[in-house]
Design an enzyme around this catalytic site. Structure first.
Site, PDB file in Angstrom:
ATOM      1  N   ASP A  64     -72.042  10.452 -49.555  1.00 47.68           N
ATOM      2  CA  ASP A  64     -71.596   9.062 -49.713  1.00 47.68           C
ATOM      3  C   ASP A  64     -72.260   8.090 -48.731  1.00 47.68           C
ATOM      4  O   ASP A  64     -72.224   6.893 -48.927  1.00 47.68           O
ATOM      5  CB  ASP A  64     -70.069   8.978 -49.520  1.00 47.68           C
ATOM      6  CG  ASP A  64     -69.610   9.549 -48.182  1.00 47.68           C
ATOM      7  OD1 ASP A  64     -70.446  10.080 -47.435  1.00 47.68           O
ATOM      8  OD2 ASP A  64     -68.402   9.468 -47.874  1.00 47.68           O
ATOM      9  N   HIS A  65     -72.894   8.594 -47.686  1.00 45.28           N
ATOM     10  CA  HIS A  65     -73.461   7.704 -46.672  1.00 45.28           C
ATOM     11  C   HIS A  65     -74.921   7.338 -46.960  1.00 45.28           C
ATOM     12  O   HIS A  65     -75.265   6.170 -47.029  1.00 45.28           O
ATOM     13  CB  HIS A  65     -73.399   8.365 -45.289  1.00 45.28           C
ATOM     14  CG  HIS A  65     -72.070   8.280 -44.620  1.00 45.28           C
ATOM     15  ND1 HIS A  65     -70.937   8.870 -45.125  1.00 45.28           N
ATOM     16  CD2 HIS A  65     -71.686   7.678 -43.462  1.00 45.28           C
ATOM     17  CE1 HIS A  65     -69.916   8.630 -44.307  1.00 45.28           C
ATOM     18  NE2 HIS A  65     -70.347   7.906 -43.288  1.00 45.28           N
ATOM     19  N   ASP A 119     -66.252  13.089 -39.397  1.00 44.57           N
ATOM     20  CA  ASP A 119     -66.315  11.641 -39.535  1.00 44.57           C
ATOM     21  C   ASP A 119     -65.087  11.070 -38.848  1.00 44.57           C
ATOM     22  O   ASP A 119     -63.975  11.589 -39.019  1.00 44.57           O
ATOM     23  CB  ASP A 119     -66.321  11.246 -41.015  1.00 44.57           C
ATOM     24  CG  ASP A 119     -66.642   9.774 -41.165  1.00 44.57           C
ATOM     25  OD1 ASP A 119     -67.788   9.450 -41.514  1.00 44.57           O
ATOM     26  OD2 ASP A 119     -65.762   8.933 -40.904  1.00 44.57           O
ATOM     27  N   ARG A 379     -65.147  -1.685 -38.846  1.00 45.07           N
ATOM     28  CA  ARG A 379     -65.943  -1.822 -37.608  1.00 45.07           C
ATOM     29  C   ARG A 379     -66.850  -3.034 -37.683  1.00 45.07           C
ATOM     30  O   ARG A 379     -67.503  -3.252 -38.708  1.00 45.07           O
ATOM     31  CB  ARG A 379     -66.837  -0.582 -37.418  1.00 45.07           C
ATOM     32  CG  ARG A 379     -66.030   0.617 -37.059  1.00 45.07           C
ATOM     33  CD  ARG A 379     -66.874   1.803 -36.658  1.00 45.07           C
ATOM     34  NE  ARG A 379     -65.949   2.803 -36.161  1.00 45.07           N
ATOM     35  CZ  ARG A 379     -66.097   4.116 -36.298  1.00 45.07           C
ATOM     36  NH1 ARG A 379     -67.177   4.595 -36.875  1.00 45.07           N
ATOM     37  NH2 ARG A 379     -65.199   4.932 -35.814  1.00 45.07           N
ATOM     38  N   SER A 547     -68.001   6.254 -33.873  1.00 46.81           N
ATOM     39  CA  SER A 547     -68.163   7.341 -34.844  1.00 46.81           C
ATOM     40  C   SER A 547     -68.155   8.718 -34.193  1.00 46.81           C
ATOM     41  O   SER A 547     -68.225   8.865 -32.977  1.00 46.81           O
ATOM     42  CB  SER A 547     -69.465   7.148 -35.606  1.00 46.81           C
ATOM     43  OG  SER A 547     -70.502   7.828 -34.955  1.00 46.81           O
ATOM     44  N   ARG A 549     -70.498  10.880 -34.788  1.00 43.69           N
ATOM     45  CA  ARG A 549     -71.836  11.467 -34.945  1.00 43.69           C
ATOM     46  C   ARG A 549     -72.252  12.244 -33.698  1.00 43.69           C
ATOM     47  O   ARG A 549     -72.386  11.683 -32.616  1.00 43.69           O
ATOM     48  CB  ARG A 549     -72.861  10.396 -35.328  1.00 43.69           C
ATOM     49  CG  ARG A 549     -73.143   9.325 -34.325  1.00 43.69           C
ATOM     50  CD  ARG A 549     -73.977   8.206 -34.926  1.00 43.69           C
ATOM     51  NE  ARG A 549     -73.190   7.440 -35.878  1.00 43.69           N
ATOM     52  CZ  ARG A 549     -73.308   6.127 -36.075  1.00 43.69           C
ATOM     53  NH1 ARG A 549     -74.204   5.439 -35.427  1.00 43.69           N
ATOM     54  NH2 ARG A 549     -72.537   5.510 -36.956  1.00 43.69           N
TER      55      ARG A 549
HETATM   56  C1  MIC Z   1     -69.242   5.469 -39.251  1.00 43.74           C
HETATM   57  O1  MIC Z   1     -68.362   4.841 -39.829  1.00 43.74           O
HETATM   58  O2  MIC Z   1     -69.777   5.095 -38.193  1.00 43.74           O
HETATM   59  C2  MIC Z   1     -69.704   6.790 -39.846  1.00 43.74           C
HETATM   60  C3  MIC Z   1     -71.103   6.623 -40.308  1.00 43.74           C
HETATM   61  O3  MIC Z   1     -68.916   7.113 -40.955  1.00 43.74           O
HETATM   62  C4  MIC Z   1     -69.575   7.843 -38.753  1.00 43.74           C
HETATM   63  C5  MIC Z   1     -70.169   9.134 -39.080  1.00 43.74           C
HETATM   64  C6  MIC Z   1     -71.656   9.164 -38.942  1.00 43.74           C
HETATM   65  O4  MIC Z   1     -72.203   8.646 -37.979  1.00 43.74           O
HETATM   66  O5  MIC Z   1     -72.274   9.755 -39.824  1.00 43.74           O
HETATM   67  C7  MIC Z   1     -68.138   8.087 -38.285  1.00 43.74           C
HETATM   68  O6  MIC Z   1     -67.317   7.225 -38.394  1.00 43.74           O
HETATM   69  O7  MIC Z   1     -67.868   9.154 -37.724  1.00 43.74           O
HETATM   70 FE1  SF4 Z   2     -68.378   5.211 -44.608  1.00 39.39          FE
HETATM   71 FE2  SF4 Z   2     -67.808   5.311 -41.990  1.00 39.39          FE
HETATM   72 FE3  SF4 Z   2     -67.893   2.987 -43.295  1.00 39.39          FE
HETATM   73 FE4  SF4 Z   2     -65.953   4.646 -43.797  1.00 39.39          FE
HETATM   74  S1  SF4 Z   2     -66.346   3.636 -41.851  1.00 39.39           S
HETATM   75  S2  SF4 Z   2     -67.132   3.514 -45.317  1.00 39.39           S
HETATM   76  S3  SF4 Z   2     -66.960   6.623 -43.628  1.00 39.39           S
HETATM   77  S4  SF4 Z   2     -69.607   4.383 -42.932  1.00 39.39           S
END
Ligand code: MIC
Ligand code: SF4
Length: 659
Positions: A64-65, A119, A379, A547, A549
């Protein structure tokens, strides 16, 4: 002893340690979730553990990313993930099926289960009464293999909801209110548990908006009771059998408690560029807006988007505004199409994006330089949208829709006077459209063993860590400020395509601070490493927020970083640092932070010995000529992991975790 909901679930899943607030416990994980941006690494690490098949009740891998697919890398990752899922007994949600958290809520999550996801927004399913925690991919890989997940038994904050939301006020406004109170700092080691008579007025998707954005508080997770509303939601998904009632015992203990009267809430916004920079929309003044986007795992349920469609019905978005919308799942999209709401959205001028993370993770739709973008996301960290000087406001879908119509940040209650509009009350669907054809179910073991894993050359197995040096000879590679997010450390957006190639991705560590844009942090780090010295990162408060990550630890490890000294470090990032053999330390006296400069030479003579047994390390700043102390706030298990050179090497030396 009376238990709150959190401790009820922990008690059922406890396998190691004593369930006492503050002590380390190991719990069994029932369900895991991975997504493609963290999932390829998690799966590679899972493979390197040599376990044939997952041992959880359910493990789901989502794509999904990384959906933009510029260059071959994303597609290569998708194919790898599909093939490893077939091999290892994992459910695979194919691209187009939706955002992991929304789909997991609809199709898999269940009350009283434990869920671990690679995540940080995994707590979304706390809205259904699951104990859902975000973690690094390596911790999730271990859980997929049947290993325990270790955490500090949390302090539970009780958030009592009374009253009922007024028209035009949304679940998003509740969590923005909570963020305004608790802020993004200082909540490490806590769980936010919701209770009170106001809970019953909220549907599961509304509760999920609240638990989702609870991630921005920095808490371990957020959770709601499981009640009649939960049963109704599960029944609408054809999953009533998964229902189980779950409430806190009367007189259950809460570390502290506060009340939010839903009837008194008003539409709120998180102003640029932090989710806790919260103000009433009505008090923000006349702010011209050039972009509005609705979607993300926070606000993309059927009811959210059908409400937006009803607000826009028969109207056109303001000429100055580019307006886009991403449904959270294929189910939501299909239901919007079925009710005609999708046509209303298209007619209003909405750009319909695919069911995926999209703009939330900087995959397109970057706003113009300095232009205000109003989003229903969770965010608004600086630059996350892909525009360095971005001005992102986080609001409810109602506020976003009102803003799309007027071209100014608008309190949606004003629509009543501007358009004589009544609040469109959209009911949750009694029966959702259930179609799981894009979810591949695990193959039987004999067939799975024959499945071929497809791994292209751009998918590189992550490097292992190294045991700590006896004597640390460090160089401060960077001294950064407060609230450094993992987006600062490892950029997402167009760099996401390097997620499965650590040597390549590592070039972009701290990319936003590389004024020359020439990978200068990475170059500095590699020069220090080849001189036989060790990289040190110095930071302020809340280092590593945001995140999950693990690349924010994995890539620095690859560049030779061995120590992070900060005023405070966020939970998931701290665990990731330990997993990848970087020692997380905090200043014993925060004033010492001000006495350190980038480039300083730091030495810790008894580094490895201190890691084994001491609560503090003594560090000499040879450049500035002073000594200071750092706290090592580590459990015995974390020390053993660091001394082994990281979690993978540590696991190899273990007889296997008990379930
Ligand atoms: C995000 O919202 O920052 C992400 C992308 O979903 C990350 C995960 C990632 O860095 O792949 C998260 O929230 O953990
Ligand atoms: Fe995707 Fe992270 Fe954004 Fe949620 S917050 S939509 S998991 S990138």
């Amino acid at each position: 002893m009376p238990d709150n909901i959190t401790y009820k679930i922990l008690r059922r899943h406890l396998r190691e340690g004593k369930l006492e607030c503050g002590s380390e416990i190991g719990i069994r994980i029932d369900q895991t979730l991975t997504q493609d941006a963290t999932g390829t690494t998690a799966m590679l690490l899972f493979e390197s553990m040599g376990i044939e098949r997952v041992k959880t009740d359910i493990s789901v891998s989502y794509v999904d990313h990384n959906m933009a697919m510029f260059g071959p890398e994303n597609h290569d990752d998708h194919l790898y993930l599909q093939s490893i899922a077939r091999r290892a007994g994992i459910h695979h949600s194919r691209p187009g099926n939706g955002i992991c958290h929304q789909v997991h809520l609809e199709r898999f999550a269940r009350p009283a289960a434990t869920q671990l996801g690679s995540d940080s927004h995994t707590p979304t399913t706390g809205g259904i009464g699951a104990l859902s925690i975000g973690a690094g991919g390596l911790d999730v890989a271990v859980a997929m293999g049947g290993g325990l997940f270790y955490l500090t038994a949390p302090k539970v904050i009780g958030i009592q909801l009374t009253g009922k939301l007024n028209d035009w006020v949304a679940a998003k406004d509740i969590i923005l209110k909570v963020l305004g109170i608790l802020t993004t700092k200082g909540n490490v080691g806590c769980v936010a548990e919701y209770l009170g008579e106001g809970v019953a007025s909220l549907s599961v998707p509304q509760r999920a908006t609240i638990t989702n954005m609870g991630a921005e508080l920095g808490v371990t997770t957020s959770i709601f009771p499981s009640d009649e509303r939960t049963r109704v939601f599960l029944a609408s998904q054809d999953r009533e059998a998964d229902y189980e009632p779950l409430t806190a015992d009367p007189d259950a203990h809460y570390e502290h408690m506060f009340t939010i009267n839903l009837s008194e809430l008003e539409p709120l916004a998180a102003l640029p560029s932090s989710p806790d920079h919260v103000k009433p929309v009505g008090s923000c003044g006349q702010i011209p807006v050039h972009q509005v986007i609705i979607g993300s795992c926070t606000n993309s349920s059927y009811r959210d988007l059908a409400t937006v469609a009803a607000i826009l019905k028969g109207r056109t978005v303001h000429p100055q505004v580019e307006f886009a919308l991403a449904p959270g799942s294929r189910q939501v999209l299909e239901m919007l199409a079925g009710t005609g709401a999708l046509s209303e959205l298209i007619r209003s001028g909405a750009r319909i994006l695919e069911s995926a993370c999209g703009p939330c993770i900087g995959q397109g739709q970057s706003p113009g330089s300095g232009k205000v973008s109003v989003r229903s996301f969770n965010r608004n960290f600086p630059g996350r949208s892909g525009t360095p000087d971005d001005q992102v406001y986080l609001v409810s879908p109602e506020t976003a829709a009102a803003t799309a119509l007027t071209g100014r940040l608008t309190d949606p209650r004003r629509l009543a006077e501007i358009y004589q509009m009544a609040y469109p009350r959209i009911a949750e669907p009694a029966a959702a459209i259930v179609d799981d054809r894009l979810i591949e179910t695990p193959l039987p073991p004999e067939e799975a063993a024959r499945a071929q894993v497809i791994r292209s050359a751009s998918i590189v197995t992550p490097p292992a860590g190294e045991a700590p040096p006896a004597h640390l000879k460090g160089n401060v590679l960077i001294r950064c400020g407060d609230k450094i997010t993992t987006d600062h450390i490892m950029p997402a957006g167009s760099f996401l395509k390097y997620r499965s190639n650590v040597p390549e991705y590592a070039k972009y560590v701290f990319h936003c601070f590389n004024e020359d844009g020439q990978n200068s942090f990475a170059k500095r780090a590699l020069a220090i490493r080849s001189a036989g010295r060790h990289g040190v990162i110095v930071a302020g408060d809340s280092y590593g927020q945001g995140s999950s990550r693990e690349h924010a630890a994995l890539c620095p490890m690859y560049l030779g970083i061995r120590l992070v000294i900060a005023k405070s470090i966020e939970r998931i990032h701290k665990a990731n640092l330990v997993n990848f053999a970087i020692t997380p330390a905090t200043f014993a006296d925060p004033a010492d932070y001000d006495r350190i400069e980038q480039g300083d030479r730091l030495e810790a003579a008894d580094f490895a010995k201190d890691l084994k047994e001491a609560d503090r390390i003594r560090v000499k700043n040879l450049t500035q000529g002073f000594e200071f102390e750092c706290n090592l706030d580590l459990t015995t298990r974390e020390r053993a992991i660091l001394l082994a050179g990281g979690r993978l090497l540590y696991a190899r030396g273990q007889p296997g975790h008990r379930r």
